[in-house]
Design a protein around this motif. Structure first.
Motif, PDB file in Angstrom:
ATOM      1  N   GLU A 138      67.372  36.314  36.746  1.00  0.00           N
ATOM      2  CA  GLU A 138      67.744  37.420  37.622  1.00  0.00           C
ATOM      3  C   GLU A 138      68.770  37.024  38.679  1.00  0.00           C
ATOM      4  OE1 GLU A 138      64.346  39.349  39.262  1.00  0.00           O
ATOM      5  OE2 GLU A 138      63.229  39.347  37.360  1.00  0.00           O
ATOM      6  N   SER A 139      69.251  35.783  38.616  1.00  0.00           N
ATOM      7  CA  SER A 139      70.256  35.280  39.568  1.00  0.00           C
ATOM      8  C   SER A 139      69.795  35.455  41.012  1.00  0.00           C
ATOM      9  CB  SER A 139      71.600  35.992  39.354  1.00  0.00           C
ATOM     10  OG  SER A 139      72.070  35.776  38.036  1.00  0.00           O
ATOM     11  N   LEU A 140      68.624  34.931  41.311  1.00  0.00           N
ATOM     12  CA  LEU A 140      68.048  35.059  42.648  1.00  0.00           C
ATOM     13  C   LEU A 140      68.413  33.845  43.495  1.00  0.00           C
ATOM     14  CD1 LEU A 140      64.446  36.279  41.713  1.00  0.00           C
ATOM     15  CD2 LEU A 140      66.407  37.682  42.349  1.00  0.00           C
ATOM     16  N   SER A 141      68.535  34.074  44.794  1.00  0.00           N
ATOM     17  CA  SER A 141      68.777  32.975  45.722  1.00  0.00           C
ATOM     18  C   SER A 141      67.465  32.261  46.020  1.00  0.00           C
ATOM     19  CB  SER A 141      69.381  33.512  47.020  1.00  0.00           C
ATOM     20  OG  SER A 141      68.460  34.365  47.686  1.00  0.00           O
ATOM     21  N   ILE A 142      67.542  31.127  46.709  1.00  0.00           N
ATOM     22  CA  ILE A 142      66.346  30.351  47.038  1.00  0.00           C
ATOM     23  C   ILE A 142      65.402  31.165  47.910  1.00  0.00           C
ATOM     24  CG2 ILE A 142      65.490  28.304  48.225  1.00  0.00           C
ATOM     25  CD1 ILE A 142      68.044  26.883  47.450  1.00  0.00           C
ATOM     26  N   LEU A 143      65.973  31.885  48.889  1.00  0.00           N
ATOM     27  CA  LEU A 143      65.149  32.698  49.775  1.00  0.00           C
ATOM     28  C   LEU A 143      64.458  33.822  49.014  1.00  0.00           C
ATOM     29  CD1 LEU A 143      64.169  33.372  52.596  1.00  0.00           C
ATOM     30  CD2 LEU A 143      66.268  34.705  52.954  1.00  0.00           C
ATOM     31  N   GLU A 144      65.164  34.447  48.076  1.00  0.00           N
ATOM     32  CA  GLU A 144      64.560  35.522  47.287  1.00  0.00           C
ATOM     33  C   GLU A 144      63.429  34.994  46.405  1.00  0.00           C
ATOM     34  OE1 GLU A 144      68.283  38.639  46.677  1.00  0.00           O
ATOM     35  OE2 GLU A 144      68.133  36.865  45.384  1.00  0.00           O
ATOM     36  N   VAL A 145      63.620  33.789  45.864  1.00  0.00           N
ATOM     37  CA  VAL A 145      62.562  33.191  45.048  1.00  0.00           C
ATOM     38  C   VAL A 145      61.327  32.916  45.889  1.00  0.00           C
ATOM     39  CG1 VAL A 145      61.911  31.164  43.697  1.00  0.00           C
ATOM     40  CG2 VAL A 145      64.160  32.194  43.387  1.00  0.00           C
ATOM     41  N   GLU A 146      61.528  32.370  47.098  1.00  0.00           N
ATOM     42  CA  GLU A 146      60.387  32.079  47.973  1.00  0.00           C
ATOM     43  C   GLU A 146      59.691  33.366  48.415  1.00  0.00           C
ATOM     44  OE1 GLU A 146      59.260  29.178  48.238  1.00  0.00           O
ATOM     45  OE2 GLU A 146      60.955  28.266  47.210  1.00  0.00           O
ATOM     46  N   MET A 147      60.455  34.416  48.598  1.00  0.00           N
ATOM     47  CA  MET A 147      59.852  35.701  48.959  1.00  0.00           C
ATOM     48  C   MET A 147      59.024  36.250  47.795  1.00  0.00           C
ATOM     49  SD  MET A 147      60.486  36.296  52.072  1.00  0.00           S
ATOM     50  CE  MET A 147      59.901  37.980  52.135  1.00  0.00           C
ATOM     51  N   ARG A 148      59.496  36.040  46.563  1.00  0.00           N
ATOM     52  CA  ARG A 148      58.719  36.438  45.377  1.00  0.00           C
ATOM     53  C   ARG A 148      57.396  35.671  45.344  1.00  0.00           C
ATOM     54  NH1 ARG A 148      61.294  38.431  40.668  1.00  0.00           N
ATOM     55  NH2 ARG A 148      62.806  40.025  41.279  1.00  0.00           N
ATOM     56  N   LYS A 149      57.470  34.359  45.619  1.00  0.00           N
ATOM     57  CA  LYS A 149      56.252  33.551  45.646  1.00  0.00           C
ATOM     58  C   LYS A 149      55.292  34.042  46.719  1.00  0.00           C
ATOM     59  CE  LYS A 149      58.376  29.238  44.025  1.00  0.00           C
ATOM     60  NZ  LYS A 149      58.628  27.819  44.375  1.00  0.00           N
ATOM     61  N   LEU A 150      55.827  34.301  47.896  1.00  0.00           N
ATOM     62  CA  LEU A 150      54.991  34.750  49.005  1.00  0.00           C
ATOM     63  C   LEU A 150      54.355  36.100  48.698  1.00  0.00           C
ATOM     64  CD1 LEU A 150      53.988  34.232  51.854  1.00  0.00           C
ATOM     65  CD2 LEU A 150      56.050  35.335  52.735  1.00  0.00           C
ATOM     66  N   GLU A 151      55.120  36.992  48.063  1.00  0.00           N
ATOM     67  CA  GLU A 151      54.582  38.301  47.688  1.00  0.00           C
ATOM     68  C   GLU A 151      53.430  38.164  46.709  1.00  0.00           C
ATOM     69  OE1 GLU A 151      56.122  42.519  45.647  1.00  0.00           O
ATOM     70  OE2 GLU A 151      57.465  40.789  45.825  1.00  0.00           O
ATOM     71  N   ALA A 152      53.603  37.270  45.718  1.00  0.00           N
ATOM     72  CA  ALA A 152      52.545  37.058  44.724  1.00  0.00           C
ATOM     73  C   ALA A 152      51.300  36.454  45.359  1.00  0.00           C
ATOM     74  CB  ALA A 152      53.061  36.160  43.605  1.00  0.00           C
ATOM     75  N   VAL A 153      51.486  35.506  46.281  1.00  0.00           N
ATOM     76  CA  VAL A 153      50.346  34.860  46.934  1.00  0.00           C
ATOM     77  C   VAL A 153      49.600  35.853  47.821  1.00  0.00           C
ATOM     78  CG1 VAL A 153      49.671  33.097  48.598  1.00  0.00           C
ATOM     79  CG2 VAL A 153      51.332  32.559  46.833  1.00  0.00           C
ATOM     80  N   VAL A 154      50.353  36.663  48.563  1.00  0.00           N
ATOM     81  CA  VAL A 154      49.715  37.672  49.424  1.00  0.00           C
ATOM     82  C   VAL A 154      48.926  38.670  48.586  1.00  0.00           C
ATOM     83  CG1 VAL A 154      50.172  39.591  50.991  1.00  0.00           C
ATOM     84  CG2 VAL A 154      51.375  37.430  51.298  1.00  0.00           C
ATOM     85  N   LYS A 155      49.480  39.054  47.433  1.00  0.00           N
ATOM     86  CA  LYS A 155      48.773  39.969  46.535  1.00  0.00           C
ATOM     87  C   LYS A 155      47.465  39.350  46.054  1.00  0.00           C
ATOM     88  CE  LYS A 155      49.340  42.594  42.247  1.00  0.00           C
ATOM     89  NZ  LYS A 155      50.254  42.879  41.098  1.00  0.00           N
ATOM     90  N   GLU A 156      47.504  38.059  45.739  1.00  0.00           N
ATOM     91  CA  GLU A 156      46.281  37.376  45.322  1.00  0.00           C
ATOM     92  C   GLU A 156      45.251  37.342  46.439  1.00  0.00           C
ATOM     93  OE1 GLU A 156      47.216  33.522  43.917  1.00  0.00           O
ATOM     94  OE2 GLU A 156      48.208  34.220  42.098  1.00  0.00           O
ATOM     95  N   ILE A 157      45.707  37.104  47.668  1.00  0.00           N
ATOM     96  CA  ILE A 157      44.784  37.070  48.804  1.00  0.00           C
ATOM     97  C   ILE A 157      44.124  38.423  48.994  1.00  0.00           C
ATOM     98  CG2 ILE A 157      44.626  36.792  51.310  1.00  0.00           C
ATOM     99  CD1 ILE A 157      46.813  34.691  51.100  1.00  0.00           C
ATOM    100  N   VAL A 158      44.903  39.494  48.881  1.00  0.00           N
ATOM    101  CA  VAL A 158      44.347  40.843  49.024  1.00  0.00           C
ATOM    102  C   VAL A 158      43.318  41.121  47.937  1.00  0.00           C
ATOM    103  CG1 VAL A 158      44.909  43.304  48.943  1.00  0.00           C
ATOM    104  CG2 VAL A 158      46.387  41.738  50.214  1.00  0.00           C
ATOM    105  N   GLU A 159      43.639  40.732  46.695  1.00  0.00           N
ATOM    106  CA  GLU A 159      42.697  40.941  45.595  1.00  0.00           C
ATOM    107  C   GLU A 159      41.425  40.130  45.789  1.00  0.00           C
ATOM    108  OE1 GLU A 159      44.846  39.957  42.102  1.00  0.00           O
ATOM    109  OE2 GLU A 159      45.986  41.841  42.036  1.00  0.00           O
ATOM    110  N   GLU A 160      41.565  38.899  46.281  1.00  0.00           N
ATOM    111  CA  GLU A 160      40.380  38.065  46.513  1.00  0.00           C
ATOM    112  C   GLU A 160      39.519  38.633  47.636  1.00  0.00           C
ATOM    113  OE1 GLU A 160      39.198  33.404  47.415  1.00  0.00           O
ATOM    114  OE2 GLU A 160      41.258  33.965  46.953  1.00  0.00           O
ATOM    115  N   MET A 161      40.157  39.144  48.683  1.00  0.00           N
ATOM    116  CA  MET A 161      39.404  39.766  49.781  1.00  0.00           C
ATOM    117  C   MET A 161      38.671  41.007  49.284  1.00  0.00           C
ATOM    118  SD  MET A 161      39.682  37.896  52.449  1.00  0.00           S
ATOM    119  CE  MET A 161      39.067  39.033  53.677  1.00  0.00           C
TER     120      MET A 161
END
Length: 215
Positions: A138-161
């Motif tokens: 998808e030709s993403l920058s480093i910051l965009e990739v880290e934001m994707r990671k953070l979004e996925a992790v936050v989603k997991e935290i919400v699901e676990e809660m």
């Protein structure tokens, strides 16, 4: 400057597990028992990637089984004779602890105690996703990739809660149901004791009257 806090947060709430251990070979291991089980929590519909690195040793066979600790006891995968580096992927059916069970079978006639070294790496959820491939696709920058990671992790935290909240509600309902049953049983026992006491008084009064001890 923004990338460092994101990387720090991801490292703190990462859902990955890497262990290295030796497992002793057994000629007749019980199917219901595992010499080594590694447990990790995974939310429902999460990607779990298990990477096992098992050096070859003659006369030994290492089997791996992936299961969960839910009420259904789902068995996702069962692979025999693991050699070298093996990569296994599953998708969980429900929120539960996912276990990686390792068994080492002794297949030769030796009476010596032998073992095999196992290097196990378990990645769950966001840690199991290949973000480098996504970034290249998808030709993403480093910051965009880290934001994707953070979004996925936050989603997991919400699901676990949410899972913990549902589990707490089930436990509370179970406690309330148990308390209600204990209360009803206590009332029944009390009524029985009172009835038994009244019956004893009536019986004793009748007995004493027959013996002319009371009017």
């Amino acid at each position: 400057m923004m990338i460092r806090p994101i990387l720090l947060l991801l490292s703190v709430i990462s859902a990955a597990c890497a262990v290295k251990f030796d497992i002793v070979a057994d000629r007749y291991p019980k199917p219901s028992e595992c010499k080594k089980v590694i447990w990790n929590f995974a939310a429902a519909h999460s990607l779990v990637i298990v990477t096992a690195n098992v050096p070859y040793e003659s006369g030994q066979r290492v089997d791996i089984e992936i299961l969960d600790g839910s009420e259904r006891g789902n068995v996702y995968l069962n692979k025999k004779d693991i050699k070298g580096e093996t990569r296994l992927a599953i998708t969980t059916h429900e929120s539960a602890d996912v276990g990686v069970c390792i068994r080492n079978f002794l297949e030769n006639d030796t009476h010596e105690k032998v073992s095999r070294s196992v290097d196990l790496d378990v990645d769950i959820g966001a840690d199991a996703i290949d973000y480098n491939a996504i970034a290249n696709q998808e030709s993403l920058s480093i910051l965009e990739v880290e934001m994707r990671k953070l979004e996925a992790v936050v989603k997991e935290i919400v699901e676990e809660m949410g899972y913990l909240q549902r589990r707490e509600m089930r436990m509370r309902d179970t406690n309330e149901s148990t308390n209600s049953r204990v209360k009803n049983f206590s009332i029944l026992i009390t009524i029985g004791i009172i009835g038994l006491g009244i019956w004893q008084l009536v019986h004793l009064r009748s007995f004493f009257k027959r013996k002319y001890l009371i009017d």
